[in-house]
Scaffold this motif. Structure first.
Motif, PDB file in Angstrom:
ATOM      1  N   SER A  55       0.815  -1.222   0.000  1.00 26.89           N
ATOM      2  CA  SER A  55       0.000   0.000   0.000  1.00 26.89           C
ATOM      3  C   SER A  55       0.846   1.269   0.000  1.00 26.89           C
ATOM      4  CB  SER A  55      -0.941  -0.002   1.207  1.00 26.89           C
ATOM      5  OG  SER A  55      -0.207  -0.137   2.418  1.00 26.89           O
ATOM      6  N   ASP A  56       2.118   1.191   0.459  1.00 24.48           N
ATOM      7  CA  ASP A  56       2.989   2.370   0.426  1.00 24.48           C
ATOM      8  C   ASP A  56       3.204   2.878  -1.001  1.00 24.48           C
ATOM      9  OD1 ASP A  56       3.269   2.144   3.137  1.00 24.48           O
ATOM     10  OD2 ASP A  56       5.283   1.258   3.075  1.00 24.48           O
ATOM     11  N   ALA A  57       3.051   1.994  -1.984  1.00 25.46           N
ATOM     12  CA  ALA A  57       3.324   2.358  -3.377  1.00 25.46           C
ATOM     13  C   ALA A  57       2.107   2.918  -4.098  1.00 25.46           C
ATOM     14  CB  ALA A  57       3.841   1.144  -4.144  1.00 25.46           C
ATOM     15  N   LEU A  58       0.947   2.896  -3.454  1.00 23.86           N
ATOM     16  CA  LEU A  58      -0.304   3.281  -4.112  1.00 23.86           C
ATOM     17  C   LEU A  58      -0.658   4.743  -3.856  1.00 23.86           C
ATOM     18  CD1 LEU A  58      -2.947   2.574  -5.636  1.00 23.86           C
ATOM     19  CD2 LEU A  58      -3.888   1.868  -3.411  1.00 23.86           C
ATOM     20  N   VAL A  67       1.350   3.438  -9.071  1.00 27.95           N
ATOM     21  CA  VAL A  67       1.862   2.317  -8.288  1.00 27.95           C
ATOM     22  C   VAL A  67       3.375   2.362  -8.399  1.00 27.95           C
ATOM     23  CG1 VAL A  67       1.972  -0.174  -8.005  1.00 27.95           C
ATOM     24  CG2 VAL A  67      -0.194   0.905  -8.629  1.00 27.95           C
ATOM     25  N   GLY A  68       4.033   2.801  -7.324  1.00 32.88           N
ATOM     26  CA  GLY A  68       5.488   2.889  -7.331  1.00 32.88           C
ATOM     27  C   GLY A  68       5.995   3.761  -8.460  1.00 32.88           C
ATOM     28  N   PRO A  69       6.833   3.223  -9.352  1.00 31.03           N
ATOM     29  CA  PRO A  69       7.474   4.041 -10.375  1.00 31.03           C
ATOM     30  C   PRO A  69       6.647   4.237 -11.643  1.00 31.03           C
ATOM     31  CG  PRO A  69       8.317   1.832 -10.487  1.00 31.03           C
ATOM     32  CD  PRO A  69       7.362   1.851  -9.320  1.00 31.03           C
ATOM     33  N   SER A  70       5.473   3.617 -11.726  1.00 27.83           N
ATOM     34  CA  SER A  70       4.661   3.690 -12.938  1.00 27.83           C
ATOM     35  C   SER A  70       3.302   4.308 -12.629  1.00 27.83           C
ATOM     36  CB  SER A  70       4.479   2.300 -13.559  1.00 27.83           C
ATOM     37  OG  SER A  70       5.723   1.722 -13.905  1.00 27.83           O
ATOM     38  N   SER A  71       2.642   4.841 -13.660  1.00 28.68           N
ATOM     39  CA  SER A  71       1.366   5.522 -13.426  1.00 28.68           C
ATOM     40  C   SER A  71       0.508   5.541 -14.680  1.00 28.68           C
ATOM     41  CB  SER A  71       1.606   6.957 -12.958  1.00 28.68           C
ATOM     42  OG  SER A  71       2.196   7.736 -14.000  1.00 28.68           O
ATOM     43  N   LEU A  72      -0.798   5.748 -14.467  1.00 30.71           N
ATOM     44  CA  LEU A  72      -1.770   6.001 -15.520  1.00 30.71           C
ATOM     45  C   LEU A  72      -2.399   7.353 -15.242  1.00 30.71           C
ATOM     46  CD1 LEU A  72      -1.684   2.756 -15.030  1.00 30.71           C
ATOM     47  CD2 LEU A  72      -3.782   2.753 -16.392  1.00 30.71           C
ATOM     48  N   HIS A  73      -2.520   8.186 -16.277  1.00 30.83           N
ATOM     49  CA  HIS A  73      -3.048   9.535 -16.105  1.00 30.83           C
ATOM     50  C   HIS A  73      -4.058   9.823 -17.206  1.00 30.83           C
ATOM     51  CE1 HIS A  73      -2.341  14.131 -16.550  1.00 30.83           C
ATOM     52  NE2 HIS A  73      -3.360  13.884 -15.754  1.00 30.83           N
ATOM     53  N   TRP A  74      -5.302  10.149 -16.808  1.00 34.21           N
ATOM     54  CA  TRP A  74      -6.333  10.515 -17.770  1.00 34.21           C
ATOM     55  C   TRP A  74      -6.329  12.038 -17.939  1.00 34.21           C
ATOM     56  CZ3 TRP A  74      -8.933   8.966 -21.686  1.00 34.21           C
ATOM     57  CH2 TRP A  74     -10.079   9.648 -22.113  1.00 34.21           C
ATOM     58  N   THR A  75      -6.056  12.509 -19.148  1.00 35.82           N
ATOM     59  CA  THR A  75      -5.935  13.952 -19.409  1.00 35.82           C
ATOM     60  C   THR A  75      -7.263  14.602 -19.772  1.00 35.82           C
ATOM     61  OG1 THR A  75      -5.504  13.727 -21.792  1.00 35.82           O
ATOM     62  CG2 THR A  75      -3.611  13.535 -20.285  1.00 35.82           C
ATOM     63  N   VAL A  83       5.647   4.157 -17.835  1.00 32.70           N
ATOM     64  CA  VAL A  83       6.121   2.844 -17.410  1.00 32.70           C
ATOM     65  C   VAL A  83       7.574   2.933 -16.962  1.00 32.70           C
ATOM     66  CG1 VAL A  83       6.609   0.497 -18.179  1.00 32.70           C
ATOM     67  CG2 VAL A  83       4.557   1.676 -18.998  1.00 32.70           C
ATOM     68  N   ASN A  84       7.864   2.315 -15.807  1.00 31.28           N
ATOM     69  CA  ASN A  84       9.244   2.199 -15.329  1.00 31.28           C
ATOM     70  C   ASN A  84       9.333   0.942 -14.464  1.00 31.28           C
ATOM     71  OD1 ASN A  84      11.855   2.514 -14.517  1.00 31.28           O
ATOM     72  ND2 ASN A  84      11.578   4.508 -13.549  1.00 31.28           N
ATOM     73  N   TRP A 287       7.679   0.913  -0.310  1.00 31.23           N
ATOM     74  CA  TRP A 287       8.003   1.878  -1.351  1.00 31.23           C
ATOM     75  C   TRP A 287       8.039   3.273  -0.716  1.00 31.23           C
ATOM     76  CZ3 TRP A 287       9.861   1.806  -6.143  1.00 31.23           C
ATOM     77  CH2 TRP A 287       9.827   2.985  -6.884  1.00 31.23           C
ATOM     78  N   THR A 288       8.976   4.094  -1.165  1.00 32.89           N
ATOM     79  CA  THR A 288       9.059   5.491  -0.709  1.00 32.89           C
ATOM     80  C   THR A 288       9.069   6.394  -1.927  1.00 32.89           C
ATOM     81  OG1 THR A 288      10.313   4.843   1.257  1.00 32.89           O
ATOM     82  CG2 THR A 288      10.378   7.176   0.610  1.00 32.89           C
ATOM     83  N   PHE A 289       8.131   7.325  -1.980  1.00 29.37           N
ATOM     84  CA  PHE A 289       8.123   8.312  -3.060  1.00 29.37           C
ATOM     85  C   PHE A 289       9.121   9.420  -2.747  1.00 29.37           C
ATOM     86  CE2 PHE A 289       3.918   6.394  -3.641  1.00 29.37           C
ATOM     87  CZ  PHE A 289       3.896   6.221  -5.022  1.00 29.37           C
ATOM     88  N   ASP A 290       9.883   9.833  -3.754  1.00 32.10           N
ATOM     89  CA  ASP A 290      10.860  10.913  -3.558  1.00 32.10           C
ATOM     90  C   ASP A 290      10.153  12.242  -3.366  1.00 32.10           C
ATOM     91  OD1 ASP A 290      12.912   9.126  -3.874  1.00 32.10           O
ATOM     92  OD2 ASP A 290      13.027   9.422  -6.052  1.00 32.10           O
TER      93      ASP A 290
END
Length: 290
Positions: A55-58, A67-75, A83-84, A287-290
């Motif tokens: 859950s730390d990555a969400l 989720v962690g290093p990857s994401s989905l974004h609706w513009t 993707v990473n 997971w830790t976000f910078d």
């Protein structure tokens, strides 16, 4: 799928990672603690990534899912997927870049797959234009794709024994088929035609036609006009209980190549499957976000 049909990819974002052994072993009590953005590329240099994260990555907002290093974004007009990820063994390497899906139209369709609504299919955009820009030779291309979702309050294997699904592009939009055998003995067999303006109508599905079994000898069948024999044109994912492939078929006189999936939930329930999956689906709880 790329315009030349030689490359394709799939991206699945999970809250409660359905095929994660770690989620199953946890008792599926906390779906937000088993999240994942699964990325698989098919064709030259193809890779498979599926990391079960805690859950730390969400992070979620109205327009973004991370989720962690990857994401989905609706513009508002397109879905941008950043993707990473790291590919699973034996081809351990980074999969990084951007995928853009631009829907031709959005739909309002929501289809229950069981009588009590424990599983729902939501085809947001069955017809999309697609642009791929990954950091790998040959992985910059345009093509076509789709954007849908499945929601559930029960595990798939609690309600189904087998299902197939297919999405096939047509001159007027896309046609999808959903076929499933439920554990209560009832069956689902639905065809939906989506026009390019987003309008959807159910159709009488053409007959089922057998496809050759997968590498794991998984039974497969698709829909096609009478007398036409569908065939696989590209192998994608092949697991003991699940297969995905590009399949050529004929629908209402029109030849088309789309994505076909088959899922054997009786095999998935086998206690041998979870340890096998753990080798391909690592668990990263923190997971830790910078």
């Amino acid at each position: 799928m790329s315009e030349d049909g030689k490359r394709s990819l799939s991206v699945i974002a999970f809250i409660g990672s359905v095929f994660s052994p770690w989620y199953a072993w946890s008792g599926r009590r906390a779906p937000e603690n088993h999240v994942c953005i699964n990325v698989a590329t098919y064709g030259p240099g193809g890779r498979f990534t599926m990391t079960d994260r805690g859950s730390d990555a969400l992070r979620q907002s109205r327009d973004r899912f991370t989720v962690g290093p990857s994401s989905l974004h609706w513009t508002g007009s397109e879905l941008v997927i950043e993707v990473n990820e790291i590919g699973a063994p034996p081809l351990v390497s980074r999969v990084r870049g951007t995928i853009r899906l631009r829907p031709v139209a959005l739909t309002s369709v929501e289809m229950p797959l069981t009588a009590d609504g424990t599983h729902i299919w939501r085809p947001f955009a069955p017809t999309c234009d697609m642009r791929v820009d990954l950091e790998a030779p040959g992985w910059q291309w345009d093509g076509h794709g789709y954007f849908d979702a499945n929601f559930g309050t029960r595990a798939l294997e609690q309600d189904f024994s087998y299902w197939t699904w297919g999405r096939f592009p047509t001159a007027s939009g896309s046609t999808c088929f959903y076929d499933a055998k439920r554990l209560d003995g009832s069956e689902l067999g639905v065809g939906v035609r989506f026009n390019r303006d987003g309008h959807a109508e159910t159709i009488t599905p053409p007959p089922k036609s057998p496809l050759p079994r997968s590498l794991w000898a998984l039974r497969r069948e698709s829909r096609s006009d009478p007398g036409y024999k569908p065939r696989q044109t590209q192998a994608m994912l092949d697991a003991p209980f699940y297969t995905r492939a590009a399949v050529k078929t004929r629908i209402e006189g029109e030849d088309t190549v789309g994505v076909h999936e088959a899922l054997d939930l009786r095999r998935f329930r086998s206690p041998l499957i979870k340890p096998m999956l753990a080798m391909r689906v690592p668990r990263r709880a923190r997971w830790t976000f910078d």
